[in-house]
Design an enzyme around this catalytic site. Structure first.
Site, mmCIF file in Angstrom:
data_model
loop_
_atom_site.group_PDB
_atom_site.id
_atom_site.type_symbol
_atom_site.label_atom_id
_atom_site.label_comp_id
_atom_site.label_asym_id
_atom_site.label_seq_id
_atom_site.Cartn_x
_atom_site.Cartn_y
_atom_site.Cartn_z
ATOM 1 N N GLU A 110 -18.343 -8.541 -102.606
ATOM 2 C CA GLU A 110 -17.781 -7.226 -102.320
ATOM 3 C C GLU A 110 -17.376 -7.190 -100.849
ATOM 4 O OE1 GLU A 110 -20.253 -3.787 -103.055
ATOM 5 O OE2 GLU A 110 -18.579 -2.434 -102.717
ATOM 6 N N GLY A 134 -27.246 -4.361 -96.192
ATOM 7 C CA GLY A 134 -28.635 -4.249 -96.632
ATOM 8 C C GLY A 134 -28.870 -5.028 -97.910
ATOM 9 N N MET A 172 -26.864 -6.054 -102.124
ATOM 10 C CA MET A 172 -25.656 -6.066 -102.947
ATOM 11 C C MET A 172 -26.021 -6.119 -104.422
ATOM 12 S SD MET A 172 -22.419 -6.053 -103.167
ATOM 13 C CE MET A 172 -21.607 -6.093 -104.757
ATOM 14 N N ASN A 207 -24.768 -7.207 -107.264
ATOM 15 C CA ASN A 207 -24.177 -8.151 -108.228
ATOM 16 C C ASN A 207 -24.881 -8.064 -109.579
ATOM 17 O OD1 ASN A 207 -22.891 -9.453 -105.851
ATOM 18 N ND2 ASN A 207 -24.997 -10.051 -105.444
ATOM 19 N N HIS A 255 -31.404 1.874 -105.198
ATOM 20 C CA HIS A 255 -29.951 2.030 -105.056
ATOM 21 C C HIS A 255 -29.210 0.885 -105.755
ATOM 22 C CE1 HIS A 255 -26.217 3.109 -102.790
ATOM 23 N NE2 HIS A 255 -25.995 1.804 -102.909
ATOM 24 N N GLU A 256 -29.572 -0.325 -105.438
ATOM 25 C CA GLU A 256 -28.843 -1.455 -106.034
ATOM 26 C C GLU A 256 -29.086 -1.503 -107.548
ATOM 27 O OE1 GLU A 256 -26.751 -2.353 -104.035
ATOM 28 O OE2 GLU A 256 -27.707 -1.924 -102.121
ATOM 29 N N HIS A 265 -26.920 1.021 -109.330
ATOM 30 C CA HIS A 265 -25.514 0.607 -109.446
ATOM 31 C C HIS A 265 -25.226 -0.049 -110.799
ATOM 32 C CE1 HIS A 265 -23.318 1.467 -105.828
ATOM 33 N NE2 HIS A 265 -24.056 0.741 -105.024
ATOM 34 N N GLU A 293 -20.428 4.528 -104.591
ATOM 35 C CA GLU A 293 -21.412 4.598 -103.502
ATOM 36 C C GLU A 293 -21.946 6.016 -103.292
ATOM 37 O OE1 GLU A 293 -22.865 2.145 -102.564
ATOM 38 O OE2 GLU A 293 -21.505 0.459 -102.895
HETATM 39 N N1 BES Z 1 -22.336 -2.361 -102.460
HETATM 40 C C1 BES Z 1 -23.097 -2.186 -101.282
HETATM 41 C C2 BES Z 1 -23.162 -3.412 -100.423
HETATM 42 C C3 BES Z 1 -21.886 -3.774 -99.710
HETATM 43 C C4 BES Z 1 -21.363 -2.978 -98.759
HETATM 44 C C5 BES Z 1 -21.232 -4.935 -99.947
HETATM 45 C C6 BES Z 1 -20.204 -3.344 -98.080
HETATM 46 C C7 BES Z 1 -20.073 -5.283 -99.294
HETATM 47 C C8 BES Z 1 -19.557 -4.500 -98.345
HETATM 48 C C9 BES Z 1 -24.520 -1.774 -101.616
HETATM 49 O O1 BES Z 1 -24.684 -1.147 -102.827
HETATM 50 C C10 BES Z 1 -24.940 -0.789 -100.568
HETATM 51 O O2 BES Z 1 -24.397 0.266 -100.548
HETATM 52 N N2 BES Z 1 -25.896 -1.145 -99.720
HETATM 53 C C11 BES Z 1 -26.315 -0.356 -98.613
HETATM 54 C C12 BES Z 1 -27.674 0.226 -98.797
HETATM 55 C C13 BES Z 1 -27.772 1.431 -99.648
HETATM 56 C C14 BES Z 1 -29.213 1.869 -99.812
HETATM 57 C C15 BES Z 1 -26.942 2.586 -99.151
HETATM 58 C C16 BES Z 1 -26.353 -1.296 -97.420
HETATM 59 O O3 BES Z 1 -26.244 -2.494 -97.630
HETATM 60 O O4 BES Z 1 -26.502 -0.816 -96.312
HETATM 61 ZN ZN ZN Z 2 -24.222 0.891 -102.908
#
Ligand code: BES
Ligand code: ZN
Length: 854
Positions: A122, A255, A257, A259, A291-292, A295, A314
């Site tokens: 992503e 933080g 992902m 997948n 959170h993950e 998703h 998101e």
């Molecule tokens: N899908 C995102 C991770 C991501 C963000 C991948 C940008 C590639 C580019 C994941 O679900 C996410 O939102 N992670 C957050 C933490 C969450 C608790 C809000 C993060 O990684 O900070």
């Molecule tokens: Zn997310």
């Protein structure tokens, strides 16, 4: 309006891809610097798409061979991808490419972290793995074969046959390429299992590198099982594969992902032990695991049509993880924390040059739009929708959402359609929350006349480059009225503001009430309500809404800090007295009282001053905040020893809400008490600490009063082999340094042998802490800005995504005085004109430098 920047993508240009994919077969021959990827993809024409040339994304790929229906072809290759003539009907496309994971420092695509192969796709990283229509609306069933020398070989879906050095994975759920993942290396599992409501047995594994991390997985595993159960109970969503794998990696830009079936986590967002992690770490791990996991339905089964719709997954998933945390822990505490975070990160974004709608309509690099606006405002907007339609309609709308859109890639309009269908209510005005940038201001006027009380609200949103014309929004305003003795005479009501200005009347009151407005922070707006200090103190003492009670204290603190930063005003005695009463109230949750003790941060005060037309002076703000902390310590001096005793946790450590609340109050009290005893108690608490929350809390209290040198050195010796603790060690020294010492401290620490700046966690620990030390970063001579810019320029060629994200440190630059604007402007110019910058950073700097709208 379209700007002229080359490479800009527009929402209005969306067109579906010309082909559908029946199936994808991938085969990986792993090698650190020459991995081979063979793909077999069956394409068929998409009858719902405009005529187009066949184009597959692909970046930094060495094409070895390509075939269509078995015949070798010589496609045209550009920096962005591949084109070639294709047959009219269905056809098989095959390619073999070579990639170099060891050279991949950007941590996007297939890369190596401590010898472990892992992927991050992503948003647009899959195109660095093979040629493919790398866009979220192309969903396909993947089968993946992995050949590697040894160790564990993981990909999405369910495992097939495996043997030494090879494994096969099949994911039955169609998915976009951004959810692809592969992990391979020497890994060990912390395993468990979960049985879903309908009786499906799911194997759960958290994979870590052997040697020290195995015993830091138990908490995340528990959180995963709680999240799986909660999603069944609250949203009726079950997990849909036989296995759920999580892998911890040390080098990760974000933080974690989501997948499909193979979540990849930054080690810092999954590994925990009482000795090495703080209560805040535990809480964050629980939230991010949830959170993950969430998703899987909001993001994976139902995904985004294009990246402009990022908030579809998101915003909703942040909203869901917040509901989960509120259920697992304390709802008011979670709400207050989220609002603190929104004000600290989203409000500055929405009120500066980076302002953009929750659904942006153009971008250059989508990676630059994983923002607080898309995430946190996106979640607030869903909370508002739920308030407007009510809990029952929200639940029905979500049922319909999952039924109607499962397996599809959709838009925000689709999301709103289920609410329209369930409520039979038009939501086109609500859509403005997704299309207009900027934080609405809501001002309130009160009128009382013999039993009739009228509230008149007026809304306006300052125009910005992103939204030059602002139209009124639907704003949910929760209001309750309190009587003179503090009783609630009118319980919470949801008012709907839809016009520029609107009045609401309450009849039959026996006296003039005190209003409690925007309860539970019912909308992401700035409330402008001019009330007396006495009324705020009354709300601080009596408001039955826990959020607004806290807010009354914050408003008093913010105002007194604004006065103190611009004059030699003394702290507001009503505030000090009100806070003392709250702290003495043992019926209040310690976690909540700890939040009451928290003062607005220095950058929040700077922005508050600027909103009042006063140019903030960072040195004066720091000094004012120190004086208020001293005054608080003095006013509470009689209470602090008892507070420390009452909240010292003597039971065995647990990261639960109750214990961590007591530790939060304990460490807040300890920090204040250190201003009375010069840190003597903190030093002994440091020496006795047997968990990281207390150890770090005590160290912070010492550093804040200019002590803790010996403890800092001892801390390093104790933890030098725990990388996640050493991140904390770097950060705390800078974040707690006095403004005139922060830059020198940072300069010293970047020389430290453990400052491995290519690791994003370490880079953020040091440079993020500098940006977060308001007085130090904004030091008058500009050395903070220059040092920060040096490191952005150093990181950019290696890891553009993380470098670009950190440019946000400069986003509020226009609020400061001319001298500082000159100094920051010079650094922005230097970055803008330096050669070889990434597209990511170029976009960020250009947006930050853009002239203000008139
Ligand atoms: N899908 C995102 C991770 C991501 C963000 C991948 C940008 C590639 C580019 C994941 O679900 C996410 O939102 N992670 C957050 C933490 C969450 C608790 C809000 C993060 O990684 O900070
Ligand atoms: Zn997310």
């Amino acid at each position: 309006m379209k700007d002229s920047a080359p490479g800009t993508v527009y929402l209005s240009d969306y067109a579906p891809f010309g082909w559908l994919i029946e199936s994808v077969h991938l085969e990986f021959d792993l090698d650190p610097d020459a991995t081979r990827v063979k793909s077999r993809i069956v394409f068929s024409p998409n009858l719902n798409s405009p005529e187009q040339e066949f184009f597959l994304h692909g970046e930094n790929l060495k094409l070895i061979s390509a075939r269509i229906d078995g015949t070798a072809i010589s496609p045209r290759i550009t920096r962005e991808g591949l084109t070639c003539p294709v047959p009219d009907g269905e056809f098989l496309f095959e390619a073999e490419v070579e990639i170099n994971p060891a050279a991949n420092t950007a941590l996007e695509g297939l890369y190596l972290s401590n010898g472990m192969f892992c992927t991050q796709c992503e948003a647009e990283g899959f195109r660095k793995i093979t040629f493919y229509p790398d866009r979220p609306d192309v969903m396909a069933v993947f089968t993946v074969a992995i050949n590697g020398s040894a160790g564990v070989l993981l990909s999405n879906g369910n495992p097939g046959p495996r043997g030494a050095g090879h494994a096969l994975w099949h994911d039955p759920w169609p998915k976009p390429s951004y959810l692809f993942a592969l992990v391979a290396g020497d890994l060990v599992a912390h395993s468990d299992r979960f049985t879903t409501a309908s009786g499906r047995r799911v194997d759960l594994n958290i994979w870590v590198r052997p040697g020290g991390d195995e015993d830091k997985c138990a908490f995340a595993m528990g959180a995963l099982k709680r999240a799986m159960q909660w999603d069944e109970q609250v949203y009726g969503r079950e997990y849909d594969l036989d296995v759920f794998n999580i892998v911890a990696v040390d080098d990760f830009n974000m933080g974690a992902m989501e997948n499909k079936g193979l979540n990849v986590f930054n080690s810092a967002a999954v590994l925990a032990s009482p000795e090495t992690s703080t209560d805040a770490n535990f809480e964050r791990i629980e939230a991010i695991i949830a959170h993950e996991y969430f998703h899987n339905w909001t993001g994976n089964r139902i995904t985004c049509r294009d990246w402009f719709q990022l908030c579809l997954k998101e915003g909703l998933t942040v909203f869901r993880d917040a509901q989960f945390t509120a259920n697992m822990r304390s709802a008011p505490v979670k709400r207050i924390r989220d609002v603190i975070d929104l004000r600290a990160r989203q409000f500055p974004e929405d009120n500066g040059p980076l302002a953009h709608p929750v659904r942006p309509d153009h971008f250059q690099k989508i990676n630059n739009f994983y923002t607080a606006t898309v995430y946190e405002k996106g979640a607030e907007v869903i909370g508002m929708l739920k308030r407007l339609v009510g809990d029952k309609a929200y639940a029905e709308a979500l049922e319909l959402y999952f039924a109607r859109f499962d397996g599809q890639a959709i838009t925000i309009e689709d999301w709103l359609s289920v609410f329209e269908d369930v409520t039979r209510r038009e939501l086109c005005q609500f859509l403005r929350w997704y299309t207009q940038a900027g934080t609405p201001r809501v001002s309130v006027k009160e009128e009382y006349d013999s039993g009739t009380y009228t509230l008149t609200f007026t809304q306006s949103t300052p125009p910005s480059a992103a939204s030059p014309v602002q139209r009124p929004q639907i704003i949910s305003i929760a209001v309750g009225l309190l009587g003179a003795n503090g009783d609630e005479v009118v319980p919470t009501q949801m008012l709907e503001l839809t016009k520029d200005s609107q009045s609401f009347t309450f009849e039959g009151l026996s006296g003039r009430p005190v209003p409690s407005i925007l309860r539970d922070f019912s909308a992401p707006v700035i409330l402008e309500h001019e009330i007396s200090d006495a009324e705020r103190a009354f709300l601080l003492a009596h408001d039955t809404d826990p959020f607004n009670r806290w807010e009354a204290g914050q408003a008093l603190a913010r105002e007194t800090l604004c006065y103190m930063a611009t004059s030699d005003a003394r702290p507001n005695p009503d505030y000090l007295e009100g806070l003392r009463t709250v702290l003495r109230d043992d019926s209040l949750d310690p976690a909540y009282r700890a939040l009451m003790l928290g003062l607005p941060g220095e950058s929040e005060i700077a922005l508050a001053l600027s909103a009042h037309g006063i140019i903030p002076d960072p040195e004066a703000i720091h000094a004012a905040r120190e004086r208020l902390l001293d005054a608080l310590a003095e006013a509470l001096a009689g209470d602090l020893p008892a507070l420390l005793d009452a909240n010292a946790v003597r039971e065995r450590y647990s990261p639960d809400a109750a214990q961590s609340g007591r530790r939060a109050l304990f460490t807040a009290a300890l920090a204040l008490w250190s201003r009375r005893d010069g840190g003597a108690r903190a030093a002994s608490e440091y020496a006795a600490a047997d968990n990281m929350t207390l150890q770090l809390g005590a160290l912070g209290a010492l550093l804040a009063v200019g002590r803790g040198e010996a403890e800092t050195a001892a801390f390093y010796e104790q933890w030098r082999h725990e990388r996640l603790v050493i991140d904390k060690w770097f950060a705390i020294q800078i974040s707690h340094a006095a403004p005139d010492a922060a830059v020198a401290k940072t300069r010293a620490l970047v020389q430290h042998p453990d400052f491995n700046w290519k690791n994003p966690n370490r880079f953020r620990a040091v440079l993020g802490a500098l940006a977060g030390n308001h007085g130090g970063f904004h030091s008058r001579d500009g050395r903070g800005y220059a040092l920060f810019a040096d490191w952005l320029l150093t990181l950019d060629p290696v890891n553009p995504q993380t470098a670009a994200r950190m440019c946000t440190a400069f986003q509020s630059w226009r609020h400061y005085d001319g001298g500082r604007q000159m100094l920051i402007g010079a650094q922005l110019d230097r970055i803008a004109t330096a050669g070889g910058r990434s597209k990511d950073m170029a976009e960020m700097i250009a947006r930050i430098r853009a002239a203000r709208p008139q």
